[in-house]
Design a protein around this motif. Sequence first.
Motif, PDB file in Angstrom:
ATOM      1  N   VAL A  37       0.833  -1.355  -0.124  1.00 38.98           N
ATOM      2  CA  VAL A  37       0.050   0.132  -0.028  1.00 38.98           C
ATOM      3  C   VAL A  37       0.797   1.217   0.036  1.00 38.98           C
ATOM      4  O   VAL A  37       2.021   1.342   0.612  1.00 38.98           O
ATOM      5  CB  VAL A  37      -0.915   0.015   1.348  1.00 38.98           C
ATOM      6  N   ARG A  38       0.503   2.409  -0.727  1.00 41.59           N
ATOM      7  CA  ARG A  38       1.220   3.568  -0.867  1.00 41.59           C
ATOM      8  C   ARG A  38       0.310   4.529  -0.040  1.00 41.59           C
ATOM      9  O   ARG A  38      -0.997   4.572  -0.017  1.00 41.59           O
ATOM     10  CB  ARG A  38       1.388   4.031  -2.180  1.00 41.59           C
ATOM     11  N   ALA A  39       1.167   5.356   0.686  1.00 43.90           N
ATOM     12  CA  ALA A  39       0.092   6.445   1.529  1.00 43.90           C
ATOM     13  C   ALA A  39       0.545   8.112   1.159  1.00 43.90           C
ATOM     14  O   ALA A  39       2.021   7.945   1.183  1.00 43.90           O
ATOM     15  CB  ALA A  39       0.502   5.962   3.026  1.00 43.90           C
ATOM     16  N   VAL A  40      -0.264   8.705   1.312  1.00 39.73           N
ATOM     17  CA  VAL A  40       0.101  10.143   1.240  1.00 39.73           C
ATOM     18  C   VAL A  40      -0.921  10.809   2.135  1.00 39.73           C
ATOM     19  O   VAL A  40      -1.958  10.865   2.387  1.00 39.73           O
ATOM     20  CB  VAL A  40      -0.431  10.748  -0.480  1.00 39.73           C
ATOM     21  N   THR A  54      -6.373  14.427   6.248  1.00 41.31           N
ATOM     22  CA  THR A  54      -6.619  12.985   5.729  1.00 41.31           C
ATOM     23  C   THR A  54      -5.750  12.354   5.125  1.00 41.31           C
ATOM     24  O   THR A  54      -4.571  12.972   4.604  1.00 41.31           O
ATOM     25  CB  THR A  54      -7.796  13.459   4.466  1.00 41.31           C
ATOM     26  N   VAL A  55      -5.567  11.108   5.321  1.00 40.77           N
ATOM     27  CA  VAL A  55      -4.641  10.196   4.867  1.00 40.77           C
ATOM     28  C   VAL A  55      -5.100   9.501   3.636  1.00 40.77           C
ATOM     29  O   VAL A  55      -6.183   8.573   3.821  1.00 40.77           O
ATOM     30  CB  VAL A  55      -4.141   9.217   5.810  1.00 40.77           C
ATOM     31  N   THR A  56      -4.441   9.481   2.536  1.00 40.45           N
ATOM     32  CA  THR A  56      -4.924   8.556   1.292  1.00 40.45           C
ATOM     33  C   THR A  56      -4.237   7.559   1.126  1.00 40.45           C
ATOM     34  O   THR A  56      -2.862   7.576   1.070  1.00 40.45           O
ATOM     35  CB  THR A  56      -5.209   9.618  -0.072  1.00 40.45           C
ATOM     36  N   LEU A  57      -4.772   6.368   0.983  1.00 40.97           N
ATOM     37  CA  LEU A  57      -3.967   5.157   0.743  1.00 40.97           C
ATOM     38  C   LEU A  57      -4.630   4.234  -0.307  1.00 40.97           C
ATOM     39  O   LEU A  57      -5.677   4.309  -0.715  1.00 40.97           O
ATOM     40  CB  LEU A  57      -4.196   4.091   2.018  1.00 40.97           C
ATOM     41  N   GLU A  58      -3.703   3.715  -1.178  1.00 46.49           N
ATOM     42  CA  GLU A  58      -3.802   3.117  -2.318  1.00 46.49           C
ATOM     43  C   GLU A  58      -2.917   1.862  -2.525  1.00 46.49           C
ATOM     44  O   GLU A  58      -1.862   1.715  -2.137  1.00 46.49           O
ATOM     45  CB  GLU A  58      -3.394   3.974  -3.787  1.00 46.49           C
ATOM     46  N   ALA A  59      -3.914   0.516  -2.773  1.00 46.24           N
ATOM     47  CA  ALA A  59      -3.234  -0.578  -2.978  1.00 46.24           C
ATOM     48  C   ALA A  59      -2.729  -0.857  -4.330  1.00 46.24           C
ATOM     49  O   ALA A  59      -3.506  -0.585  -5.346  1.00 46.24           O
ATOM     50  CB  ALA A  59      -4.130  -1.793  -2.474  1.00 46.24           C
ATOM     51  N   VAL A  60      -1.557  -1.290  -4.634  1.00 43.52           N
ATOM     52  CA  VAL A  60      -1.126  -1.338  -5.879  1.00 43.52           C
ATOM     53  C   VAL A  60      -1.998  -2.526  -6.655  1.00 43.52           C
ATOM     54  O   VAL A  60      -2.021  -2.437  -7.659  1.00 43.52           O
ATOM     55  CB  VAL A  60       0.443  -1.697  -5.966  1.00 43.52           C
ATOM     56  N   ARG A  61      -2.119  -3.598  -5.731  1.00 47.96           N
ATOM     57  CA  ARG A  61      -2.662  -4.609  -6.152  1.00 47.96           C
ATOM     58  C   ARG A  61      -4.015  -5.331  -5.176  1.00 47.96           C
ATOM     59  O   ARG A  61      -3.359  -5.021  -4.021  1.00 47.96           O
ATOM     60  CB  ARG A  61      -1.840  -6.165  -6.438  1.00 47.96           C
ATOM     61  N   GLY A  62      -4.947  -5.493  -5.489  1.00 52.55           N
ATOM     62  CA  GLY A  62      -6.026  -5.796  -4.596  1.00 52.55           C
ATOM     63  C   GLY A  62      -6.487  -4.782  -3.847  1.00 52.55           C
ATOM     64  O   GLY A  62      -6.719  -3.741  -4.306  1.00 52.55           O
ATOM     65  N   GLY A  88     -11.794  -1.329  -0.796  1.00 57.65           N
ATOM     66  CA  GLY A  88     -11.494  -1.211  -2.482  1.00 57.65           C
ATOM     67  C   GLY A  88     -10.037  -0.988  -2.477  1.00 57.65           C
ATOM     68  O   GLY A  88      -9.414  -0.733  -1.488  1.00 57.65           O
ATOM     69  N   PRO A  89      -9.581  -0.483  -3.475  1.00 55.48           N
ATOM     70  CA  PRO A  89      -8.125  -0.328  -3.754  1.00 55.48           C
ATOM     71  C   PRO A  89      -7.853   0.988  -3.226  1.00 55.48           C
ATOM     72  O   PRO A  89      -6.435   1.186  -3.272  1.00 55.48           O
ATOM     73  CB  PRO A  89      -8.088  -0.504  -5.217  1.00 55.48           C
ATOM     74  N   ARG A  90      -8.803   1.868  -2.977  1.00 59.12           N
ATOM     75  CA  ARG A  90      -8.452   3.416  -2.586  1.00 59.12           C
ATOM     76  C   ARG A  90      -9.206   3.551  -1.240  1.00 59.12           C
ATOM     77  O   ARG A  90     -10.217   3.448  -1.248  1.00 59.12           O
ATOM     78  CB  ARG A  90      -8.593   4.282  -3.552  1.00 59.12           C
ATOM     79  N   LEU A  91      -8.412   4.229  -0.123  1.00 53.27           N
ATOM     80  CA  LEU A  91      -9.186   4.549   0.945  1.00 53.27           C
ATOM     81  C   LEU A  91      -8.622   5.860   1.447  1.00 53.27           C
ATOM     82  O   LEU A  91      -7.456   6.272   1.491  1.00 53.27           O
ATOM     83  CB  LEU A  91      -8.869   3.379   2.136  1.00 53.27           C
ATOM     84  N   GLN A  92      -9.973   6.862   1.612  1.00 51.26           N
ATOM     85  CA  GLN A  92      -9.261   8.054   2.349  1.00 51.26           C
ATOM     86  C   GLN A  92      -9.546   8.076   3.726  1.00 51.26           C
ATOM     87  O   GLN A  92     -10.838   7.867   4.217  1.00 51.26           O
ATOM     88  CB  GLN A  92      -9.906   9.210   1.772  1.00 51.26           C
ATOM     89  N   LEU A  93      -8.522   8.146   4.493  1.00 53.16           N
ATOM     90  CA  LEU A  93      -9.042   8.100   6.116  1.00 53.16           C
ATOM     91  C   LEU A  93      -8.949   9.527   6.827  1.00 53.16           C
ATOM     92  O   LEU A  93      -7.835   9.798   6.739  1.00 53.16           O
ATOM     93  CB  LEU A  93      -8.021   7.126   6.647  1.00 53.16           C
ATOM     94  N   PRO A  94     -10.101   9.958   7.221  1.00 53.34           N
ATOM     95  CA  PRO A  94     -10.091  11.084   7.988  1.00 53.34           C
ATOM     96  C   PRO A  94      -9.584  10.790   9.231  1.00 53.34           C
ATOM     97  O   PRO A  94      -9.694  10.042  10.214  1.00 53.34           O
ATOM     98  CB  PRO A  94     -11.624  11.632   8.195  1.00 53.34           C
ATOM     99  N   VAL A  95      -8.750  11.990   9.825  1.00 53.56           N
ATOM    100  CA  VAL A  95      -8.076  11.837  11.100  1.00 53.56           C
ATOM    101  C   VAL A  95      -8.412  13.117  11.750  1.00 53.56           C
ATOM    102  O   VAL A  95      -8.171  14.453  11.393  1.00 53.56           O
ATOM    103  CB  VAL A  95      -6.465  11.745  10.889  1.00 53.56           C
TER     104      VAL A  95
END
Length: 472
Positions: A37-40, A54-62, A88-95
């Motif tokens: 997973v990549r995080a921004v 907000t932290v945005t997470l993206e899975a390269v696969r799955g 899903g492949p993308r998650l936006q996590l509010p903090v």
Amino acid sequence: MPQRARKKPWFLFPLVLLLAVVGAVSYLGWRQYVPGVRAVTQAPRVIGHNASFTVTLEAVRGNVRRAEVRIVQGGKPITLAKSETAVGPRLQLPVIVESAALGLKEGGATLEVVASDDFWRPLRVKETALISQPITIDLTPPRVEILSSTRYVSPGGAVLIAFRAADASRVDVNIGARTFPTFPYGPPDKGARVALIALPWNFAAGTPLAVTARDEANNVATRAVPAELKPRPFPRDTITLTDAFLQAKVPELLPQRAPSQPLIDGFLVINRDQRRQAEEEKIKIGAKTADKPLWEGPFIQPRNTKVFSNFAETRTYVYQGKSVDTQVHVGFDLASTKLSPVPAANAGQIAFTGPLTIYGNTVIVDHGLGLQTLYAHLSSIDVKPGDNVTKGQALGRSGTTGLAVGDHLHFEVLVSGVSVTPIEWWDGKWIRDRVNKPLKQAGLPEIAGVGEVPDEPGGRSTAPPRPARRRR
């Protein structure tokens, strides 16, 4: 020949087996080393009592299977936000960070983001922090010190405030819901700031006047500004609208009006909507100002002019014997001879030239620190935006453009786009008492050209003059 042909498959079998093993190992190796997973995040570098991001997470696969955001302080991890379900492949996590509730203390800490996906790999991958960012917990609000301010204030008047706001990243002065900018002023080592603010003509007693400072951690400190409010009366007048006036002005200012629309309805659009548009435009222009005074001494009234309409005059408009509208006239109407030269009231830089709805052809001069002057209904304009002008320099000539009946100059003094009475700025003693005196008390440079500030305390209420009346 047949015997030799039957032996060929035995030579191919080891090769096929080798290819299968290599392919399987390669496939398993590919799955093992697919990036996780990549995080921004745009998390703040400094966090105060409250923060959100907000932290945005993206899975390269799955899919993103699990995610956690935490702060580590003193070796203790504190969870800020968590997701345990594959979404899903993308998650936006509010903090959301509430430092007191979390037990955070001032000082250093580390923001960590960990996450995993549901993509199958032959060997389990050890969970490591995708983001490990040093942050600072700052719970101390900035320090605000009021150095001095204009003591006596009146509706439709201006106020100068000098203060210090240590450790602040942004400082504003607020009058109720209205915000005015502040500017660094004087020697840098003093750390002083000043603000020129306008009390609107309808300023009500009890409206809070305060300096608000905000630091990088969004900690806020507010200090009330002491002032003594002196009431100021404003005049009223009745304007009778004629068909000749409507026929002359409505088509000029509202060319899109349908021919079937009554002229009086078009006038009301002009008098209400276009007047409001002009006020909004003045606020926008007022936001672009020099960060230092460009003027010296008192402002000048054009020579041989008479005041025919006063500041904050409430006008009732009557058509065919009925009251159709009520508006407040801000500024002074100054009359002289036709096509009179219009001088700059003080030195400054041209901030605006051109048509401005009901004002017609208009020039606005910026004098710095939010202080500006407006010259309207001009027949011609002799300057352009960006020009530097001196006190008394001709800006154009008076006229009848806009919502004007006879040839005259409509003159306003603006503070951050809010109109104040010009009579104060024409008075050198008022500038000494209300502007230079607070500057002197704060140990800051005074505005030149208005004489020495007396040491004894003082103050007087400046009432508007009784204008000569010209019936239209």
